[in-house]
Design a protein around this motif. Structure first.
Motif, short mmCIF file in Angstrom:
data_model
loop_
_atom_site.label_atom_id
_atom_site.label_comp_id
_atom_site.label_asym_id
_atom_site.label_seq_id
_atom_site.Cartn_x
_atom_site.Cartn_y
_atom_site.Cartn_z
N ARG A 347 -10.05 0.04 12.65
CA ARG A 347 -8.91 -0.31 13.51
C ARG A 347 -8.14 -1.50 12.95
O ARG A 347 -6.90 -1.50 12.93
N TRP A 348 -8.84 -2.52 12.50
CA TRP A 348 -8.16 -3.68 11.92
C TRP A 348 -7.52 -3.32 10.58
O TRP A 348 -6.47 -3.88 10.21
N MET A 349 -8.11 -2.38 9.86
CA MET A 349 -7.51 -1.92 8.60
C MET A 349 -6.17 -1.25 8.86
O MET A 349 -5.18 -1.48 8.15
N MET A 350 -6.13 -0.40 9.89
CA MET A 350 -4.88 0.29 10.21
C MET A 350 -3.82 -0.70 10.68
O MET A 350 -2.64 -0.59 10.32
N PHE A 351 -4.23 -1.70 11.46
CA PHE A 351 -3.27 -2.73 11.88
C PHE A 351 -2.73 -3.50 10.67
O PHE A 351 -1.51 -3.70 10.55
N ALA A 352 -3.62 -3.92 9.79
CA ALA A 352 -3.18 -4.67 8.60
C ALA A 352 -2.22 -3.83 7.76
O ALA A 352 -1.22 -4.32 7.23
N GLY A 353 -2.55 -2.53 7.64
CA GLY A 353 -1.68 -1.65 6.87
C GLY A 353 -0.29 -1.57 7.47
O GLY A 353 0.72 -1.67 6.75
N PHE A 354 -0.19 -1.43 8.79
CA PHE A 354 1.13 -1.30 9.40
C PHE A 354 1.87 -2.62 9.50
O PHE A 354 3.11 -2.65 9.58
N ALA A 355 1.15 -3.73 9.49
CA ALA A 355 1.83 -5.02 9.39
C ALA A 355 2.55 -5.11 8.03
O ALA A 355 3.70 -5.57 7.93
N ALA A 356 1.85 -4.64 6.98
CA ALA A 356 2.46 -4.65 5.64
C ALA A 356 3.60 -3.63 5.55
O ALA A 356 4.64 -3.90 4.93
N TYR A 357 3.43 -2.44 6.15
CA TYR A 357 4.51 -1.45 6.16
C TYR A 357 5.75 -2.03 6.83
O TYR A 357 6.88 -1.90 6.31
N THR A 358 5.58 -2.64 7.99
CA THR A 358 6.73 -3.17 8.73
C THR A 358 7.46 -4.23 7.92
O THR A 358 8.70 -4.23 7.84
N ALA A 359 6.71 -5.13 7.29
CA ALA A 359 7.33 -6.15 6.44
C ALA A 359 8.06 -5.52 5.26
O ALA A 359 9.17 -5.95 4.89
N ALA A 360 7.46 -4.47 4.68
CA ALA A 360 8.09 -3.81 3.53
C ALA A 360 9.43 -3.19 3.92
O ALA A 360 10.44 -3.34 3.21
N TYR A 361 9.44 -2.47 5.04
CA TYR A 361 10.68 -1.80 5.44
C TYR A 361 11.75 -2.79 5.87
O TYR A 361 12.95 -2.55 5.66
N LEU A 362 11.35 -3.91 6.46
CA LEU A 362 12.32 -4.95 6.79
C LEU A 362 12.96 -5.51 5.52
O LEU A 362 14.18 -5.76 5.49
N LEU A 363 12.16 -5.70 4.49
CA LEU A 363 12.70 -6.18 3.21
C LEU A 363 13.69 -5.18 2.61
O LEU A 363 14.73 -5.56 2.06
N PHE A 364 13.38 -3.90 2.75
CA PHE A 364 14.25 -2.88 2.15
C PHE A 364 15.59 -2.79 2.87
O PHE A 364 16.58 -2.31 2.30
N LEU A 365 15.65 -3.25 4.11
CA LEU A 365 16.91 -3.25 4.84
C LEU A 365 17.96 -4.16 4.21
O LEU A 365 19.14 -4.12 4.59
N ARG A 366 17.54 -4.96 3.22
CA ARG A 366 18.49 -5.86 2.57
C ARG A 366 19.30 -5.17 1.47
O ARG A 366 20.13 -5.80 0.82
N ILE A 367 19.06 -3.87 1.23
CA ILE A 367 19.74 -3.20 0.12
C ILE A 367 21.26 -3.23 0.32
O ILE A 367 21.76 -3.12 1.43
#
Length: 476
Positions: A347-367
């Motif tokens: 469960r904590w692995m899935m949370f950590a993964g989606f925390a990283a996904y969310t940060a990644a997609y927010l960064l990509f919004l800067r294109i």
């Protein structure tokens, strides 16, 4: 059950104990994981080969999407049936037949002289993968006992998928520049090697205690028809409109088919899907996380490919190399994910993964029209390279934990169905959102990318919060 029937499984579990894994067990794991490698390799390559296929075979744009979507339709439509058949008639048998079907269909696709034949071949390849994927995962989780050994095996399974995707991006770029047909021909010898290796190394399934076997044919036909129509409707919805009579009517038929399936299963002595099985909240939760995981990533990859190739003018090979850092990082982290699961839990692995996904997609919004790869794309891909092995491995471990060996194929089928339906649904919503733009030109195109990425980011953020809530509740 007769004790002689459990001997092979007991022997395999003993081999995974503290004494370590022997050479045959390693070889068997690698062979089964190679099917996962092959599936990821094929999916990565075909996306790059679509434009040359259209040019040579003269396919209209309206049918071109089905080179990719036909595979998704076959895969998503038959997953539940494939998983349950692995439990009923034997994981090894289903795995071998499905790999052979995949190899033949891939060869037919490479020899095709007509776009329709390519689409049919892709559909059959998807059906083959729908039986291979749950059977392969079921072989892994029933061979290795629950705990560190299984976590480690599933981590290696994940790493093989990452390696297939990474190599597929590069191989797809190189092979497509030579001839798109090699994208279909390359999987054939790999599939044949898996077929030979699995026939030698994968142990035969123990038979049923009384030798009798019953098949829920009405249930199988009903749920397969429901899943086929569901995936087809989701794929076609952006073209006809989500609120159109056609789309709403098809969703209504899906609901009727699923209701009929539930009624059949409740009255069948040996159902295809035990309805009580769906009360496994850990499995259902893992399937929902899987849907968000692949749905957001496939949508990001779709937008990223358009941005790099159509807007920035990158070649297919340049794009493949641009995405490569994510695959390399996944390959480095995935084999070690089992240790992290043992320490923190899925469960904590899935949370950590989606925390990283969310940060990644927010960064990509800067294109923008001239964004730097090093400051926008690369950080996004590196975060995805961290997110994928954490969330992917966590979902697999949670979905298969506490499930009886006799239903591991079904559990794998439900999880894989989450992946495929999620990928189709999120991508369909994203493409529909991207189609809403006020004007033409590069600035409007970039704006449409942003619209799609807000949907992706929102989906990832909601999943992150949901996994955090579940992880905190389970701790207490």
């Amino acid at each position: 059950m007769d004790s002689r029937e459990t001997t092979p499984d007991v022997q395999e579990q003993e081999a995974t104990g503290s004494s370590g894994w022997n050479g045959r067990l390693w070889a068997m794991l690698i062979v089964v994981c190679s099917a996962m490698f092959l599936d990821a390799l094929d999916n990565a390559m075909i996306g790059i080969a679509v434009p040359p296929i259209q040019d040579e075979l003269g396919m209209p744009t309206s049918s071109l999407q089905w080179v990719v979507s036909a595979y998704v339709l076959g895969f998503g439509g038959f997953l539940l049936l494939g998983g349950r058949m692995a439990d009923l008639i034997g994981r090894r048998r289903v795995f071998l037949v499905a790999v052979a079907v995949f190899a033949v269909a891939s060869a037919v696709g490479g020899l095709a002289q007509d776009g329709v034949v390519v689409i049919i071949a892709r559909f059959v390849m998807g059906v083959g993968a729908a039986f291979t994927a749950p059977a392969g995962l079921a072989i892994v989780v029933t061979t290795f006992p629950e705990g560190p050994a299984r976590n480690r095996a599933v981590s290696i399974y994940t790493a093989c998928g990452a390696a297939g995707f990474s190599l597929g991006l590069v191989a797809g770029g190189l092979l497509t520049q030579a001839d798109w047909r090699w994208v279909f021909f390359l999987p054939v010898p790999i599939a044949l090697a898996v077929l030979v290796g699995a026939s030698i190394l994968v142990p035969r399934d123990p038979g049923s205690g009384n030798g009798e076997r019953s098949y829920d044919i009405p249930g199988a036909l009903t749920v397969t028809a429901a899943m086929l129509l569901l995936v087809y409707t989701i794929v076609e919805a952006p073209e006809y409109g989500w609120g159109s009579a056609r789309t709403l009517g098809q969703f209504a038929v899906v609901a009727v088919l699923l209701a009929a399936f539930a009624l059949i299963e409740s009255r069948t002595a040996q159902p295809l899907l035990r309805l009580g099985f769906l009360r496994n909240r850990a499995l259902v939760g893992a399937a929902l996380v899987a849907a968000a995981m692949l749905g957001t990533y496939m949508s990001f990859q779709f937008i990223g490919a358009l941005y790099l190739q159509s807007t920035r003018g990158w070649s297919p090979l340049e794009m493949a190399l641009g995405f490569l850092p994510a695959g390399v990082l996944i390959g480095l982290i995935a084999p070690r994910a089992g240790v992290l699961i043992g320490k923190f839990g899925p469960r904590w692995m899935m949370f950590a993964g989606f925390a990283a996904y969310t940060a990644a997609y927010l960064l990509f919004l800067r294109i923008g029209e001239s964004s730097s790869y090093a400051t926008v794309m690369l950080p996004t891909l590196l975060l995805i390279g961290v997110a994928f092995p954490l969330s992917f491995t966590g979902a697999y471990v949670q979905a298969t934990s506490g499930v009886a060996d006799s239903e591991q194929g079904l559990a794998a089928g439900i999880l894989q169905t989450g992946y495929q339906v999620g990928a189709a649904l999120v991508l369909a919503v994203v493409t529909a959102t991207m189609a809403i733009k006020p004007s033409s030109g590069t600035a409007a195109t970039i704006s449409s990318y942003h619209n799609g990425m807000w949907v992706v980011t929102g989906c990832a953020a909601v999943t992150m919060l949901a996994t955090l809530f579940v992880a905190l509740r389970s701790r207490h």
